[in-house]
Each structure stands twice: as C-alpha cells, then as structure tokens.
Design a protein around this motif. Sequence first.
Motif, mmCIF file in Angstrom:
data_model
loop_
_atom_site.group_PDB
_atom_site.id
_atom_site.type_symbol
_atom_site.label_atom_id
_atom_site.label_comp_id
_atom_site.label_asym_id
_atom_site.label_seq_id
_atom_site.Cartn_x
_atom_site.Cartn_y
_atom_site.Cartn_z
ATOM 1 N N LYS A 157 0.710 -1.070 0.044
ATOM 2 C CA LYS A 157 0.108 0.160 -0.075
ATOM 3 C C LYS A 157 0.989 1.178 -0.028
ATOM 4 O O LYS A 157 0.171 2.366 -0.307
ATOM 5 N N LEU A 158 1.987 1.215 0.510
ATOM 6 C CA LEU A 158 2.918 2.534 0.426
ATOM 7 C C LEU A 158 3.173 3.182 -0.617
ATOM 8 O O LEU A 158 2.844 4.142 -0.666
ATOM 9 N N PRO A 159 3.463 2.337 -1.652
ATOM 10 C CA PRO A 159 3.675 3.341 -3.033
ATOM 11 C C PRO A 159 2.536 3.869 -3.597
ATOM 12 O O PRO A 159 2.503 4.999 -4.008
ATOM 13 N N LEU A 160 1.315 3.130 -3.387
ATOM 14 C CA LEU A 160 0.259 3.710 -3.816
ATOM 15 C C LEU A 160 -0.418 4.676 -2.843
ATOM 16 O O LEU A 160 -0.609 5.737 -3.652
ATOM 17 N N ILE A 161 -0.107 4.820 -1.481
ATOM 18 C CA ILE A 161 -0.269 5.992 -0.792
ATOM 19 C C ILE A 161 0.456 7.196 -1.368
ATOM 20 O O ILE A 161 -0.050 8.309 -1.296
ATOM 21 N N LYS A 162 1.567 6.907 -1.446
ATOM 22 C CA LYS A 162 2.556 8.224 -1.845
ATOM 23 C C LYS A 162 1.929 8.794 -3.358
ATOM 24 O O LYS A 162 1.716 9.845 -3.423
ATOM 25 N N GLU A 163 1.705 7.841 -4.227
ATOM 26 C CA GLU A 163 1.376 8.258 -5.555
ATOM 27 C C GLU A 163 -0.162 8.727 -5.710
ATOM 28 O O GLU A 163 -0.389 9.568 -6.514
ATOM 29 N N LYS A 164 -0.983 8.206 -4.907
ATOM 30 C CA LYS A 164 -2.496 8.605 -4.955
ATOM 31 C C LYS A 164 -2.895 9.624 -3.956
ATOM 32 O O LYS A 164 -4.057 10.008 -4.050
ATOM 33 N N VAL A 165 -2.138 9.777 -3.015
ATOM 34 C CA VAL A 165 -2.812 10.597 -1.912
ATOM 35 C C VAL A 165 -1.717 11.665 -1.759
ATOM 36 O O VAL A 165 -2.154 12.810 -1.705
ATOM 37 N N ILE A 166 -0.469 11.408 -1.335
ATOM 38 C CA ILE A 166 0.462 12.516 -0.978
ATOM 39 C C ILE A 166 0.812 13.430 -2.132
ATOM 40 O O ILE A 166 0.675 14.696 -1.968
ATOM 41 N N LEU A 167 1.300 12.877 -3.150
ATOM 42 C CA LEU A 167 1.842 13.562 -4.243
ATOM 43 C C LEU A 167 0.691 14.372 -4.957
ATOM 44 O O LEU A 167 0.939 15.499 -5.287
ATOM 45 N N PRO A 168 -0.375 13.737 -5.313
ATOM 46 C CA PRO A 168 -1.166 14.385 -5.798
ATOM 47 C C PRO A 168 -1.678 15.903 -5.254
ATOM 48 O O PRO A 168 -1.782 16.930 -5.702
ATOM 49 N N VAL A 169 -1.671 15.780 -3.922
ATOM 50 C CA VAL A 169 -2.084 16.825 -2.929
ATOM 51 C C VAL A 169 -0.904 18.051 -3.051
ATOM 52 O O VAL A 169 -1.086 19.212 -3.298
ATOM 53 N N VAL A 170 0.198 17.549 -2.993
ATOM 54 C CA VAL A 170 1.562 18.416 -3.008
ATOM 55 C C VAL A 170 1.421 19.265 -4.476
ATOM 56 O O VAL A 170 1.600 20.310 -4.647
ATOM 57 N N ARG A 171 1.129 18.355 -5.447
ATOM 58 C CA ARG A 171 1.252 19.060 -7.030
ATOM 59 C C ARG A 171 0.028 20.001 -7.193
ATOM 60 O O ARG A 171 0.021 21.040 -7.662
ATOM 61 N N GLU A 172 -1.407 19.524 -6.496
ATOM 62 C CA GLU A 172 -2.345 20.500 -6.470
ATOM 63 C C GLU A 172 -2.110 22.008 -5.786
ATOM 64 O O GLU A 172 -2.580 22.925 -6.344
ATOM 65 N N LEU A 173 -1.460 21.695 -4.655
ATOM 66 C CA LEU A 173 -1.131 23.009 -3.853
ATOM 67 C C LEU A 173 -0.048 23.732 -4.729
ATOM 68 O O LEU A 173 -0.107 25.268 -4.698
ATOM 69 N N LYS A 174 0.724 23.046 -5.422
ATOM 70 C CA LYS A 174 1.930 23.699 -6.186
ATOM 71 C C LYS A 174 1.251 24.519 -7.306
ATOM 72 O O LYS A 174 1.484 25.809 -7.662
ATOM 73 N N LYS A 175 0.152 23.987 -7.688
ATOM 74 C CA LYS A 175 -0.664 24.484 -9.048
ATOM 75 C C LYS A 175 -1.219 25.759 -8.507
ATOM 76 O O LYS A 175 -1.420 26.598 -9.257
ATOM 77 N N ARG A 176 -1.507 25.744 -7.210
ATOM 78 C CA ARG A 176 -2.135 26.845 -6.810
ATOM 79 C C ARG A 176 -1.093 27.980 -6.074
ATOM 80 O O ARG A 176 -1.664 28.940 -5.181
ATOM 81 N N GLY B 203 -12.957 4.051 -4.148
ATOM 82 C CA GLY B 203 -11.527 3.315 -3.870
ATOM 83 C C GLY B 203 -10.590 3.348 -5.129
ATOM 84 O O GLY B 203 -10.290 1.886 -5.430
ATOM 85 N N PRO B 204 -10.401 4.244 -5.394
ATOM 86 C CA PRO B 204 -9.096 4.374 -6.536
ATOM 87 C C PRO B 204 -8.055 3.493 -6.107
ATOM 88 O O PRO B 204 -7.071 3.083 -6.969
ATOM 89 N N LEU B 205 -7.585 3.461 -4.841
ATOM 90 C CA LEU B 205 -6.602 2.595 -4.340
ATOM 91 C C LEU B 205 -6.915 1.432 -3.951
ATOM 92 O O LEU B 205 -5.848 0.344 -3.607
ATOM 93 N N ALA B 206 -7.920 0.946 -4.479
ATOM 94 C CA ALA B 206 -8.324 -0.556 -4.331
ATOM 95 C C ALA B 206 -7.440 -1.548 -4.985
ATOM 96 O O ALA B 206 -6.733 -1.439 -6.046
ATOM 97 N N LYS B 207 -6.883 -2.299 -4.103
ATOM 98 C CA LYS B 207 -5.834 -3.280 -4.609
ATOM 99 C C LYS B 207 -5.928 -4.494 -3.455
ATOM 100 O O LYS B 207 -6.136 -4.165 -2.189
ATOM 101 N N SER B 208 -5.775 -5.730 -4.111
ATOM 102 C CA SER B 208 -5.678 -6.878 -3.234
ATOM 103 C C SER B 208 -7.051 -6.872 -2.219
ATOM 104 O O SER B 208 -6.778 -7.089 -1.119
ATOM 105 N N GLY B 209 -8.246 -6.377 -2.873
ATOM 106 C CA GLY B 209 -9.165 -6.455 -1.893
ATOM 107 C C GLY B 209 -9.486 -5.441 -0.972
ATOM 108 O O GLY B 209 -9.956 -5.570 0.080
ATOM 109 N N SER B 210 -8.653 -4.229 -1.041
ATOM 110 C CA SER B 210 -8.753 -3.449 -0.068
ATOM 111 C C SER B 210 -8.632 -2.131 -0.463
ATOM 112 O O SER B 210 -8.390 -1.534 -1.570
ATOM 113 N N THR B 211 -9.294 -0.936 0.370
ATOM 114 C CA THR B 211 -9.541 0.170 -0.274
ATOM 115 C C THR B 211 -8.841 1.251 0.827
ATOM 116 O O THR B 211 -8.728 1.098 2.045
ATOM 117 N N VAL B 212 -8.395 2.445 0.601
ATOM 118 C CA VAL B 212 -7.865 3.419 1.431
ATOM 119 C C VAL B 212 -8.378 4.768 1.114
ATOM 120 O O VAL B 212 -8.620 5.397 -0.086
#
Length: 437
Positions: free
Chosen positions: A241-260, A283-292
């Motif tokens: 789940k860790l790389p997914l959390i980085k790619e789908k949660v953390i970095l999109p927020v950082v990029r969206e803020l940067k855009k603003r 659940g875009p993070l859905a993987k192996s039966g789990s969502t975040v």
Amino acid sequence: MKILVVGSGGREHAIAWRLAQDEEKHEIYCAPGNAGTLDVATNVAIKADDIEALTAWAADEKPDLVVVGPEAPLVAGLVDALEKVGVPAFGPVAAGARMEGSKRFAKEIMDAAGVPTGKAEVFTDAVKAKAALPSYGLPVVIKADGLAAGKGVVVAETAEQAEAAIDDMLVGNKFGAAGAEVLIEEFLHGEECSILAMVDGENAVLLPSSQDHKRVFDGDKGPNTGGMGAYSPAPVVTTDKLPLIKEKVILPVVRELKKRGITYRGILYAGLMVNDENSNPHGPLAKSGSTVNVVEFNARFGDPETEAVLPRLGGSFATALLHAATGCLKDEDVVVNPETAATVIVASGGYPGAYEKGKSISGLSSSVPSPSSIVFHCGTKVEGDEIVTSGGRVLSVTGVGATLREAVDRAYARIAGISFEKMFFRKDIAHRAFERS
Ligand code: AMP
Ligand code: GLY
C-alpha cells in the motif's frame, strides 16, 4: 547545526531527542519546551504561538533550521515570518497549513487532485444541513471546518445526535468561527492509520506507518483524546500500500497545492481509513481487496505517533529535515531501522476532562537513557528540585524491540517504575496489531 524546535509536548521532546541522536552534534533549542526537553536542549521561554517573539529570536540567533511542532503557529504564519527573516523552517507556510486548518479547503484540494476520501458537503445553514442528512445514512460524521482542539468532529450514531451537532456548531456557535461552516461527511468503515510524509515542495518520502489510539479507555471506549498511545509500523498498512499512498494521496495533494502557488514543505500527515473488505465504493486505491480513504490531513508531525516513529529512524535526522525545508529531499535522507516501537501515554486522572496539575512525578530517571525504552515528556515542568505534571497527557513512554510484543512490554515495564498521584494509562496499546496476528 543550530536548531530551534517549537512546541512543548511529547512530539517536540521526541524531535529534539532524535536530533540529539544524530552522529553530528547539534546545538538544540526548544521554545518553550518542557522538563524533558532540558535533557537534550536549551529551553527558550517563548510560547509556541508567539510568532513575533519566535521570529525575533530567530532573526537574532540565526539558527540553521527551525522545526515547528504544533499546528497553531503554522496556521498563524510562523513559517512565512521566518522566511522573511531568511531562516529555513521545517513546516508549511500558512496557505499550506490550511490542509489542516480548514477541512473544507482540504476537501477542495482532494477533490481537485482526485484523492480518495468520503463524500462530503459544506453548510452554513442548519436547516439546509439537516435536510441533507438522510442521504448520508447512519452513522454520519459532522465536522467543524476550522481548528477546534480535536473536538470539532462528531461521529453521530443517530439522526438526533447529528442534528444536535449541527445545531451546536451552526446555531450555538460552540466552536466560534471554526464552526461557522460545517461539513457533513459519509462515515468510512475500516481501520485507521497515520502516514507521515516528509515533503520538500515537490517530492515526498514516507516515514514508517503508525497507528494512534484516540479513545481514552481500553477497548477503544470513552471520549476521544489527543491520543493515548501509538505503535509503528501498523500492520494494516501492508507494504504494497505504501507506494500507492505516495502516488495517489500525498503527491497529488503536493502537486495540486503547487498549481495554486503553494509550495508545501514539512510533514503532510494523512489520517487514512483502510478497509480490507472492499465494502467502500470510493476506492481508486483498491488493491488486493482493500481500499484506502483519507479521513483528514494534518500539517505537522502527529502526537503521539512521532514518539513511536522517530526512534525507528536512522541516519541524520537534521539533514532530512533541512533538505525538506530547503527543497532538496532525497529518498536516502530517510533511513528506517527494522525495529518496532510502541508508545504509551501516561495521563492525569480526569483527562480528557478536568484534571489536577502540579503532581510530583517519581521514577523518571531521565538521566539514564536506555536504548530499549525512552520517556518523552508531554506535560511536565520543573518546580524547585522536582518534576511535576502540567498537562493532561503527562508522559509518552516508548519501548523499542525486535517485535511489537517486545516493544510494548518494554514500554509497560518502564511505566511500572513511574508514579504520580492519579496517573493512568491504557493497558492495551497495539491491540489491533495483536488481534491480526
Ligand atoms: P479528524 O479530526 O477529522 O481526524 O476526525 C477525528 C476522528 O473522527 C478520526 O480520527 C476518526 O476516528 C473519526 N472520523 C472522522 N471522519 C470520519 C469518517 N468520515 N468516517 C469515520 N470516522 C471518521
Ligand atoms: N495523534 C493525532 C494527531 O496528532 O492529530
């Protein structure tokens, strides 16, 4: 390096303590600090929310870095003020700290960035808010938009409770301006965990996962607190789940803020709900039966998560913080040791309600650091030749071990030697992890 840590709790003691473990020796200051930070730092008598005095101190003393612990000075613009006097600071500018300071803003950023989170709507009118309630089902979550000292979230089991929470905030002004806007949010099922990401404006490196214990009593009963214990890693955050959390949660927020136009530096703390049954539709993070899903963002290190996470970090902590603060963080800056850590909060009787202060604490023996257990101070002060209680959460006792069981046992063994009148603590820290195994 010359470093100022701003704050006075267990989190700040852990930050100062971890800086003192670096191979390179630092000159560490803590404003205002507590009786425990005196072991590793020089306390400076300036309150954490006195932006003007902190900035003046930094302009005079020219530290290489200021590390800001609590949210209030971040939201109030301490980092912006430090930037103006040319002092690097670890923590977001006020516009970035709105990720914590305004739940409405955080939702807006998440929606724009496509970050998975519960469905929510914002209301300023109690009648309209109540009319919207039935579409959310039960339980339903009512949140004040602004900072309300951790009390602005009501998980309502019945429509009456939800309506009462809406009235308290929008009609009764229970939280003043912080509750002038209210979010109604879909209830998310699952298990919570905390991910603290170090962010340098563009890149992010995830610190080890952890789990907090918000309720005051064993078995997760009783009212919510600032946190009664934590452990790291949290098994619910499986490594996939860790790389997914980085790619789908953390970095999109950082990029969206940067855009603003907002360069986010410091910790971006994601409070996540992990659902392994895949029963949540968002659940875009859905993987192996789990969502975040994201429950909340904070703009700072968590407390008590920090007391469980930092003892697991190797390498130079000061370098990692400075690199994040100056926009050049690298993956190698964060070194994670394989040990497990567990933190138990020792609190004053009555907390999170009314409690007495000034109780003499015995058994701290803080001058004898043990590698397997550490006593971080949360609410303590020196009075004469004694250390006395000065808050609801008094100590954060961390055990470190090869296994979670060993870490937990070491924390409790250390607590067994400590006492003050009416002290209490939860006896079941890390129970969810043990139930899994
Ligand atoms: P917050 O201040 O947003 O972290 O909310 C405090 C606590 O309320 C969280 O740690 C959760 O335990 C709970 N909570 C908040 N939002 C939700 C949600 N949408 N679904 C379930 N629980 C929630
Ligand atoms: N432990 C929860 C928080 O720091 O917000």
